[in-house]
Design a protein around this motif. Structure first.
Motif, PDB file in Angstrom:
ATOM      1  N   TYR A  26      44.619  68.898   7.068  1.00  0.00           N
ATOM      2  CA  TYR A  26      44.272  69.626   5.853  1.00  0.00           C
ATOM      3  C   TYR A  26      45.498  70.374   5.326  1.00  0.00           C
ATOM      4  O   TYR A  26      46.163  71.101   6.055  1.00  0.00           O
ATOM      5  CB  TYR A  26      43.141  70.618   6.164  1.00  0.00           C
ATOM      6  N   GLY A  27      45.780  70.176   4.051  1.00  0.00           N
ATOM      7  CA  GLY A  27      46.845  70.921   3.393  1.00  0.00           C
ATOM      8  C   GLY A  27      48.228  70.309   3.477  1.00  0.00           C
ATOM      9  O   GLY A  27      49.140  70.772   2.798  1.00  0.00           O
ATOM     10  N   TYR A  28      48.409  69.264   4.315  1.00  0.00           N
ATOM     11  CA  TYR A  28      49.763  68.717   4.446  1.00  0.00           C
ATOM     12  C   TYR A  28      50.146  67.835   3.262  1.00  0.00           C
ATOM     13  O   TYR A  28      51.323  67.563   3.035  1.00  0.00           O
ATOM     14  CB  TYR A  28      49.899  67.942   5.766  1.00  0.00           C
ATOM     15  N   ASN A  29      49.116  67.358   2.555  1.00  0.00           N
ATOM     16  CA  ASN A  29      49.324  66.747   1.247  1.00  0.00           C
ATOM     17  C   ASN A  29      50.201  65.499   1.310  1.00  0.00           C
ATOM     18  O   ASN A  29      50.182  64.760   2.285  1.00  0.00           O
ATOM     19  CB  ASN A  29      49.906  67.804   0.288  1.00  0.00           C
ATOM     20  N   ASP A  30      51.004  65.279   0.262  1.00  0.00           N
ATOM     21  CA  ASP A  30      51.801  64.048   0.185  1.00  0.00           C
ATOM     22  C   ASP A  30      52.987  64.041   1.146  1.00  0.00           C
ATOM     23  O   ASP A  30      53.649  63.017   1.306  1.00  0.00           O
ATOM     24  CB  ASP A  30      52.266  63.780  -1.250  1.00  0.00           C
ATOM     25  N   MET A  31      53.230  65.156   1.811  1.00  0.00           N
ATOM     26  CA  MET A  31      54.264  65.156   2.838  1.00  0.00           C
ATOM     27  C   MET A  31      53.883  64.232   3.988  1.00  0.00           C
ATOM     28  O   MET A  31      54.757  63.680   4.665  1.00  0.00           O
ATOM     29  CB  MET A  31      54.502  66.578   3.365  1.00  0.00           C
ATOM     30  N   ALA A  32      52.575  64.039   4.214  1.00  0.00           N
ATOM     31  CA  ALA A  32      52.131  63.110   5.260  1.00  0.00           C
ATOM     32  C   ALA A  32      52.581  61.688   4.929  1.00  0.00           C
ATOM     33  O   ALA A  32      53.032  60.938   5.808  1.00  0.00           O
ATOM     34  CB  ALA A  32      50.613  63.176   5.401  1.00  0.00           C
ATOM     35  N   ASP A  33      52.466  61.302   3.670  1.00  0.00           N
ATOM     36  CA  ASP A  33      52.916  59.977   3.240  1.00  0.00           C
ATOM     37  C   ASP A  33      54.429  59.842   3.425  1.00  0.00           C
ATOM     38  O   ASP A  33      54.931  58.793   3.850  1.00  0.00           O
ATOM     39  CB  ASP A  33      52.565  59.747   1.771  1.00  0.00           C
ATOM     40  N   ALA A  34      55.139  60.901   3.093  1.00  0.00           N
ATOM     41  CA  ALA A  34      56.596  60.870   3.225  1.00  0.00           C
ATOM     42  C   ALA A  34      57.018  60.723   4.681  1.00  0.00           C
ATOM     43  O   ALA A  34      57.938  59.957   5.002  1.00  0.00           O
ATOM     44  CB  ALA A  34      57.195  62.141   2.619  1.00  0.00           C
ATOM     45  N   LYS A  35      56.334  61.448   5.568  1.00  0.00           N
ATOM     46  CA  LYS A  35      56.689  61.362   6.988  1.00  0.00           C
ATOM     47  C   LYS A  35      56.372  59.977   7.558  1.00  0.00           C
ATOM     48  O   LYS A  35      57.107  59.461   8.411  1.00  0.00           O
ATOM     49  CB  LYS A  35      55.964  62.441   7.779  1.00  0.00           C
ATOM     50  N   ALA A  36      55.276  59.368   7.101  1.00  0.00           N
ATOM     51  CA  ALA A  36      54.949  58.014   7.551  1.00  0.00           C
ATOM     52  C   ALA A  36      56.042  57.035   7.128  1.00  0.00           C
ATOM     53  O   ALA A  36      56.450  56.154   7.902  1.00  0.00           O
ATOM     54  CB  ALA A  36      53.601  57.590   6.994  1.00  0.00           C
ATOM     55  N   LEU A  37      56.524  57.173   5.908  1.00  0.00           N
ATOM     56  CA  LEU A  37      57.608  56.323   5.419  1.00  0.00           C
ATOM     57  C   LEU A  37      58.894  56.592   6.186  1.00  0.00           C
ATOM     58  O   LEU A  37      59.626  55.657   6.552  1.00  0.00           O
ATOM     59  CB  LEU A  37      57.821  56.561   3.921  1.00  0.00           C
ATOM     60  N   LEU A  38      59.179  57.846   6.454  1.00  0.00           N
ATOM     61  CA  LEU A  38      60.368  58.225   7.215  1.00  0.00           C
ATOM     62  C   LEU A  38      60.391  57.527   8.573  1.00  0.00           C
ATOM     63  O   LEU A  38      61.410  56.954   8.981  1.00  0.00           O
ATOM     64  CB  LEU A  38      60.379  59.745   7.415  1.00  0.00           C
TER      65      LEU A  38
ATOM     66  N   LYS B 283      59.365  62.344  -6.292  1.00  0.00           N
ATOM     67  CA  LYS B 283      60.378  63.283  -5.806  1.00  0.00           C
ATOM     68  C   LYS B 283      60.172  63.576  -4.325  1.00  0.00           C
ATOM     69  O   LYS B 283      61.139  63.631  -3.544  1.00  0.00           O
ATOM     70  CB  LYS B 283      60.305  64.587  -6.610  1.00  0.00           C
ATOM     71  N   THR B 284      58.918  63.775  -3.921  1.00  0.00           N
ATOM     72  CA  THR B 284      58.604  64.024  -2.513  1.00  0.00           C
ATOM     73  C   THR B 284      59.122  62.891  -1.642  1.00  0.00           C
ATOM     74  O   THR B 284      59.792  63.126  -0.627  1.00  0.00           O
ATOM     75  CB  THR B 284      57.079  64.155  -2.305  1.00  0.00           C
ATOM     76  N   LEU B 285      58.823  61.662  -2.021  1.00  0.00           N
ATOM     77  CA  LEU B 285      59.215  60.499  -1.224  1.00  0.00           C
ATOM     78  C   LEU B 285      60.729  60.311  -1.212  1.00  0.00           C
ATOM     79  O   LEU B 285      61.318  59.960  -0.182  1.00  0.00           O
ATOM     80  CB  LEU B 285      58.523  59.239  -1.753  1.00  0.00           C
TER      81      LEU B 285
ATOM     82  N   MET C  31      60.722  68.136   1.189  1.00  0.00           N
ATOM     83  CA  MET C  31      60.307  68.973   0.064  1.00  0.00           C
ATOM     84  C   MET C  31      59.233  68.254  -0.736  1.00  0.00           C
ATOM     85  O   MET C  31      59.331  67.054  -0.971  1.00  0.00           O
ATOM     86  CB  MET C  31      61.514  69.295  -0.823  1.00  0.00           C
ATOM     87  N   SER C  32      58.188  68.986  -1.125  1.00  0.00           N
ATOM     88  CA  SER C  32      57.124  68.415  -1.946  1.00  0.00           C
ATOM     89  C   SER C  32      56.831  69.313  -3.140  1.00  0.00           C
ATOM     90  O   SER C  32      56.282  70.401  -2.978  1.00  0.00           O
ATOM     91  CB  SER C  32      55.842  68.235  -1.131  1.00  0.00           C
ATOM     92  N   PRO C  33      57.159  68.856  -4.345  1.00  0.00           N
ATOM     93  CA  PRO C  33      56.789  69.624  -5.542  1.00  0.00           C
ATOM     94  C   PRO C  33      55.274  69.773  -5.685  1.00  0.00           C
ATOM     95  O   PRO C  33      54.798  70.787  -6.195  1.00  0.00           O
ATOM     96  CB  PRO C  33      57.367  68.794  -6.690  1.00  0.00           C
ATOM     97  N   ASN C  34      54.514  68.773  -5.227  1.00  0.00           N
ATOM     98  CA  ASN C  34      53.058  68.889  -5.296  1.00  0.00           C
ATOM     99  C   ASN C  34      52.552  70.056  -4.456  1.00  0.00           C
ATOM    100  O   ASN C  34      51.653  70.783  -4.860  1.00  0.00           O
ATOM    101  CB  ASN C  34      52.399  67.579  -4.842  1.00  0.00           C
ATOM    102  N   VAL C  35      53.131  70.223  -3.272  1.00  0.00           N
ATOM    103  CA  VAL C  35      52.757  71.359  -2.425  1.00  0.00           C
ATOM    104  C   VAL C  35      53.184  72.660  -3.083  1.00  0.00           C
ATOM    105  O   VAL C  35      52.403  73.627  -3.153  1.00  0.00           O
ATOM    106  CB  VAL C  35      53.400  71.224  -1.028  1.00  0.00           C
ATOM    107  N   ARG C  36      54.401  72.691  -3.570  1.00  0.00           N
ATOM    108  CA  ARG C  36      54.909  73.913  -4.196  1.00  0.00           C
ATOM    109  C   ARG C  36      54.096  74.328  -5.422  1.00  0.00           C
ATOM    110  O   ARG C  36      53.904  75.519  -5.673  1.00  0.00           O
ATOM    111  CB  ARG C  36      56.379  73.723  -4.599  1.00  0.00           C
TER     112      ARG C  36
END
Length: 288
Positions: free
Chosen positions: A158-170, A117-119, A97-102
């Motif tokens: 494009y558009g994946y936003n901070d979820m990309a950072d979260a997935k890298a950490l995951l 929150k995303t992370l 979940m990403s509040p920034n995307v939402r």
């Protein structure tokens, strides 16, 4: 068709919100393959979604737990072991979940409280699940833990936003914890990098419909569906993959190894007669 791959195994599935959820499909397939399991989601998601409906279908229980809250995770594991009559053999982490995307915030203009929150929800919760399970000794030897990820952890989309950072950490957590859990208790930890899939979470990504079409045209085998992902997860929960750990495994029809496909190129050529009026002057967040 059932092969009894999970006969006698016990598991916990996080994130089965509704029938479109990959976690929902995984839970159904695990049940078909002979497993008993519990379902978990946040209390809010369980009220708004259909998790309880799935629990009734599978003759099991849904246990509310915020995966970012360690005390609630302890309660989840203890109640699951009580309900299932023993320690756990497999876990699926399907949470993101990403509040920034939402909220429509662009990557170059993030709200950092939202980023925290995303992370926490999308990645650090995975560490909390693993740490809690290890401290409680809740997972059997040769158990399997799988988390769902996306290729945006390695490449810019494009558009994946901070979820990309979260997935890298995951994915990093899977490797780091995979070494520890593997050495200590032969528990294996992997991530599955899935094709873009029409789910409640996935559909919130900017330009998702175009991303879905592009991936379909690029992938030699086409996009992997939620059902395909469920089948793949079942193999990782089974004893057939006992020596597979610390891996990021692609279930994407070959997309991750492609440069350009004929289908994508042909579609691109159809639009060459129209000049793309793009550039920073048009929209300062065009490339976010």
């Amino acid at each position: 068709m059932s092969y009894n791959l999970l006969k006698g195994k016990k598991g916990i599935i996080f994130g089965a919100l509704n029938p479109d959820s990959i976690a929902w499909k995984v839970a159904e397939r695990a049940h078909e393959e002979g497993a008993t399991l519990t379902l978990s989601n946040t209390a809010v998601a369980m009220r708004m979604g259909e998790t309880q409906k799935l629990a009734e279908k599978l003759n099991t229980v849904a246990i509310a737990a915020d995966a970012t809250n360690v005390e609630e995770l302890k309660n989840l594991f203890n109640k699951s072991m009580e309900a299932l009559g023993g320690k756990i053999d497999f876990v699926l982490h399907s949470i993101g979940m990403s509040p920034n995307v939402r909220k429509g915030r662009h990557y170059s203009d993030l709200d950092y409280n939202y980023l925290d929150k995303t992370l926490d929800v999308s990645a650090i919760s995975f560490h909390k699940v693993l740490q809690t399970a290890r401290q409680l000794d809740a997972i059997n030897e040769w158990g399997s833990v799988v988390a769902l990820t996306y290729v945006a952890a390695q490449r810019t989309f494009y558009g994946y936003n901070d979820m990309a950072d979260a997935k890298a950490l995951l994915e990093s957590i899977a490797r780091s914890f995979g070494y520890i859990y593997g050495r200590e208790r032969n528990v294996r930890i992997n991530t599955v990098s899935q094709s873009p899939t029409v789910t409640t979470a996935g559909s919130g990504v900017k330009g998702f419909d175009r991303l879905l079409d592009f991936a379909e045209r690029m992938s030699p085998l086409g996009n992997a569906t939620a059902d395909d992902c469920a089948d793949y997860c079942i193999t990782l929960f089974s004893d057939l993959t006992r020596r597979v750990t610390m891996q990021n495994l692609y279930n994407d029809g070959g997309f991750s190894n492609m440069g350009m496909s004929v289908r994508a190129l042909q579609q691109y050529e159809k639009g060459l007669h129209e000049d793309c009026k793009c550039g920073p002057a048009e929209d300062k967040h065009l490339f976010d």
